[in-house]
Design an enzyme around this catalytic site. Structure first.
Site, short mmCIF file in Angstrom:
data_model
loop_
_atom_site.label_atom_id
_atom_site.label_comp_id
_atom_site.label_asym_id
_atom_site.label_seq_id
_atom_site.Cartn_x
_atom_site.Cartn_y
_atom_site.Cartn_z
N ASN A 8 0.47 -0.94 0.02
CA ASN A 8 0.19 -0.66 0.18
C ASN A 8 0.70 1.30 -0.64
O ASN A 8 1.28 1.50 1.13
CB ASN A 8 -0.75 0.55 1.52
CG ASN A 8 -1.96 1.23 1.49
OD1 ASN A 8 -2.09 1.81 0.53
ND2 ASN A 8 -2.67 1.52 2.34
N LYS A 11 -0.12 4.36 -0.65
CA LYS A 11 -0.53 4.90 -0.17
C LYS A 11 0.06 6.89 -0.37
O LYS A 11 -0.40 6.47 -2.43
CB LYS A 11 -0.49 6.14 1.35
CG LYS A 11 -0.37 4.67 2.44
CD LYS A 11 -0.24 4.30 3.42
CE LYS A 11 -0.69 3.20 4.35
NZ LYS A 11 -0.90 3.78 5.91
N HIS A 23 -10.19 1.13 4.34
CA HIS A 23 -8.68 1.24 5.52
C HIS A 23 -9.65 2.24 6.72
O HIS A 23 -10.05 3.18 6.33
CB HIS A 23 -7.59 1.80 4.31
CG HIS A 23 -5.95 2.25 4.64
ND1 HIS A 23 -6.53 2.76 6.08
CD2 HIS A 23 -5.15 0.98 4.83
CE1 HIS A 23 -5.13 2.70 6.22
NE2 HIS A 23 -4.03 1.44 6.15
N GLU A 74 -5.90 -5.24 10.57
CA GLU A 74 -5.33 -3.43 10.87
C GLU A 74 -5.98 -3.33 12.01
O GLU A 74 -6.84 -2.50 12.31
CB GLU A 74 -5.30 -2.62 9.20
CG GLU A 74 -4.87 -3.98 8.57
CD GLU A 74 -3.97 -2.56 7.08
OE1 GLU A 74 -2.81 -2.71 6.85
OE2 GLU A 74 -4.41 -1.58 7.06
N SER A 94 2.87 -1.95 10.73
CA SER A 94 3.93 -2.18 11.06
C SER A 94 4.56 -3.86 10.72
O SER A 94 5.50 -3.94 11.60
CB SER A 94 4.01 -1.92 13.08
OG SER A 94 3.60 -0.14 13.02
P1 PGA Z 1 2.04 0.40 7.70
O1 PGA Z 1 1.04 0.85 7.55
O2 PGA Z 1 3.43 -1.16 7.41
O3 PGA Z 1 3.37 1.99 7.36
O4 PGA Z 1 1.90 0.15 9.42
C1 PGA Z 1 0.06 -0.64 7.40
C2 PGA Z 1 -1.20 0.17 6.33
O5 PGA Z 1 -2.21 1.32 6.90
O6 PGA Z 1 -2.58 -0.66 5.44
#
Ligand code: PGA
Length: 257
Positions: free
Chosen positions: A13, A15, A102, A178, A221
């Site tokens: 992802n 983003k 999300h 998540e 994470s």
């Molecule tokens: P992250 O994000 O791996 O940076 O914690 C995961 C997500 O938002 O899908």
């Protein structure tokens, strides 16, 4: 419910971390390496870039093993919904996956569980594989309300899957647990917590009687430092990776561990 065999699905992802040019440049630079990484039947790699990059990336990755996914879609098929992107248009870019629900969209864009269920319906209608995110906030977790928070998010989704049962065989559904407090924080839930959540999820879906191929993912994470510990857990067979997916070497370590 059909539980799939151990085949890992890695969803990157990205983003809004890269702009359009940076996205195209990054993808082109690592094209061969991504191809190599995805060149095994037990691994599916799904890259979810900023929406505007889907079409050009579809041209770059079109013939490859790499799958593309959107980070969101409209909860409507078409019409006067300024700024939104329909599932049908996402499909036309060559993307075959789409993240919905999300926590950043729930929290920052006010998306409700009912809206996310409508998005699921849109995706099922055009045969895009949904990657559904659910997770509790820190407050809910601390108050011992994790499962009730997940239930509120999951129930409308199960209703849609039930209604769309006839079309479900055209898609492969992922549910990504998540916890909101684990996203970008460096915190990862304990083995006990994850065991409880995934056992509950499995029971809930089995009880619903919906015949669907579901892949459970974990997100929050995930890094090369904790992937060993996470892969030892048998409850899920894939990962939704945010920050760590922006560095190819780091992502490669996660996939190859
Ligand atoms: P992250 O994000 O791996 O940076 O914690 C995961 C997500 O938002 O899908």
């Amino acid at each position: 419910m059909v539980v799939s065999q151990k085949k890992y699905r890695y969803v990157a992802n990205w983003k809004m971390s890269y702009n359009l040019n940076e996205t195209l440049d990054y993808a082109a630079r690592h094209y061969d390496a991504y191809e190599k990484l995805a060149d095994t039947p037990s691994t599916t790699i799904v890259i979810c870039p900023t929406t505007i990059a889907l079409y050009p990336l579809g041209k770059i990755f079109g013939q490859s093993n790499i799958k593309l996914g959107a980070q969101d879609c409209s909860d409507h098929a078409r019409g006067s919904f300024t700024g939104q992107t329909s599932a049908e248009s996402i499909r036309a870019t060559g993307a075959s996956y789409c993240i919905i629900g999300h926590s950043e969209r729930r929290r920052l864009c006010g998306e409700t569980s009912a809206m996310i269920a409508s998005k699921l319906e849109q995706l099922i209608d055009v045969h895009i594989n949904p990657i559904i995110c659910i997770g509790e906030t820190l407050e809910e977790n601390k108050a011992g309300k994790t499962l009730s928070a997940l239930e509120e998010q999951l129930n409308p989704l199960l209703q849609i899957m039930n209604k769309k049962q006839a079309l479900l065989s055209y898609t492969s559904v992922s549910i990504a647990y998540e916890p909101v407090w684990a996203i970008g924080s460096g915190l990862v839930p304990t083995h006990e917590h994850l065991e409880t959540v995934y056992a509950w999820l499995l029971q809930k879906i089995t009880k619903s009687g919906i015949q669907v191929q579901i892949q459970f993912l974990y997100g929050g994470s995930v890094t090369s430092k904790n992937i060993e510990q996470l892969k030892k857990m048998a409850f899920f067979d894939g990962f939704l990776v945010g920050g760590a997916s922006l560095d190819f070497q780091e992502f490669e370590k996660i996939v190859q561990y």
